[in-house]
Design an enzyme around this catalytic site. Sequence first.
Site, PDB file in Angstrom:
ATOM      1  N   ARG A 176       2.114  11.095  13.632  1.00  0.00           N
ATOM      2  CA  ARG A 176       2.535  10.218  12.512  1.00  0.00           C
ATOM      3  C   ARG A 176       3.395   9.129  13.506  1.00  0.00           C
ATOM      4  NH1 ARG A 176       5.419  12.059   8.652  1.00  0.00           N
ATOM      5  NH2 ARG A 176       6.428  10.391   8.515  1.00  0.00           N
ATOM      6  N   LYS A 183       0.507  -1.105   0.033  1.00  0.00           N
ATOM      7  CA  LYS A 183      -0.041   0.179  -0.047  1.00  0.00           C
ATOM      8  C   LYS A 183       1.025   1.101  -0.125  1.00  0.00           C
ATOM      9  CE  LYS A 183      -1.058   0.023   4.981  1.00  0.00           C
ATOM     10  NZ  LYS A 183      -1.232   1.671   5.354  1.00  0.00           N
ATOM     11  N   ASP A 184       2.055   1.266   0.147  1.00  0.00           N
ATOM     12  CA  ASP A 184       2.961   2.537   0.382  1.00  0.00           C
ATOM     13  C   ASP A 184       3.937   2.858  -1.150  1.00  0.00           C
ATOM     14  OD1 ASP A 184       2.736   3.118   2.946  1.00  0.00           O
ATOM     15  OD2 ASP A 184       4.449   1.256   3.357  1.00  0.00           O
ATOM     16  N   ARG A 232       1.797   5.363  17.278  1.00  0.00           N
ATOM     17  CA  ARG A 232       0.425   5.803  17.798  1.00  0.00           C
ATOM     18  C   ARG A 232       0.023   5.253  18.637  1.00  0.00           C
ATOM     19  NH1 ARG A 232      -0.652   5.097  11.314  1.00  0.00           N
ATOM     20  NH2 ARG A 232       1.471   3.409  11.312  1.00  0.00           N
ATOM     21  N   ARG A 270      -7.675   9.314   3.614  1.00  0.00           N
ATOM     22  CA  ARG A 270      -8.211   7.505   3.388  1.00  0.00           C
ATOM     23  C   ARG A 270      -9.866   7.481   4.200  1.00  0.00           C
ATOM     24  NH1 ARG A 270      -8.943   2.188   4.456  1.00  0.00           N
ATOM     25  NH2 ARG A 270      -6.359   2.736   4.985  1.00  0.00           N
ATOM     26  N   ARG A 271      -8.804   7.356   5.540  1.00  0.00           N
ATOM     27  CA  ARG A 271      -9.501   7.276   7.092  1.00  0.00           C
ATOM     28  C   ARG A 271     -10.239   8.407   7.474  1.00  0.00           C
ATOM     29  NH1 ARG A 271      -4.072   4.305   9.018  1.00  0.00           N
ATOM     30  NH2 ARG A 271      -4.634   1.717   8.369  1.00  0.00           N
ATOM     31  N   CYS A 304      -0.663   7.938  -1.818  1.00  0.00           N
ATOM     32  CA  CYS A 304      -0.737   7.485  -0.733  1.00  0.00           C
ATOM     33  C   CYS A 304      -2.142   8.617  -0.122  1.00  0.00           C
ATOM     34  CB  CYS A 304       0.345   7.314   0.335  1.00  0.00           C
ATOM     35  SG  CYS A 304       1.203   6.020  -0.315  1.00  0.00           S
TER      36      CYS A 304
END
Length: 294
Positions: free
Chosen positions: A146, A76-77, A152, A128-129, A241
């Site tokens: 970040r 996904k990166d 996190r 997106r989230r 991204c």
Amino acid sequence: MIIGTRGSRLALWQAHYVQAQLKEIGITSELNVIKTQGDKIQHLTFDKLEGKGFFTKEIEDKLLAGEIDIAVHSLKDMPTDQVEGLTFAALSYRASVNDVILIHKERAVAGKPFQLADGATIGTSSNRRKAQLVDLHPGLVPVDIRGNVPTRLNKARTGEMDAVMLAAAGLERLELDLSDLVVVRPSPREFVPAPGQGVMAIQTRKDDLETRKKLAPLHNVTVGECTNVERTVLNMMDGGCSLPLGVYCEQDQLGNYHVWAAYASAADAPVKRVQISRSTRAGLPEAIVESLLG
């Protein structure tokens, strides 16, 4: 074989996983840890960082220079346009594809969407989230964060945020103890993940045919087919991204493809959702894009 990887706990887990797979087919290897732009610049959110591929560029440069033989990335990166001269030699199995909400125990509210009250803060750096969270629970307040997975998680543990949202795959691979948090797991068909989420990509030089041949047994064909649909949609939307786009494709036992997609023009814009099923991948990404933009 020299494996290039980022230095986070999750990136190292992924590199060690591939190292173990290589050992099984008789290939010895060593790791070369490389710092990327995304690792060095922690004060900016993803959409403020230059261009695409800020977790991959430095690794790809070393691959092109021949300093490493393969690179292990989170799919996904990866930008959808491969760097000239590089290619994917294999894609891994797919871990749990969904996103997970982790809530401070005293802040969970039974009966509310995602068990979060109106005005609750939720940490995520993903547009997106953010878009889908507010679409499904308009009372939420997304806050940029970040850092690596444990950093996190700590935002929710300490109560600095009411909750954080992370990919299930990373939490599973690191085998983190989440017993002190309330864990909410939305369905990936409702809360649509990033294209390629939960998959590791092994990248090498296109002209290194010997390495590509050696890595062929590690490739998961079904994962390759489904993530190709997801990433083709992302490519057609000209996204990286930071694009508020979720695409998830799965194949059933009969070979049919089912795709869920969610798109917003910005993190705070309305979300459009589509679901399309077909017996073939031909024309499927195009149909998704047409529906999202129509």
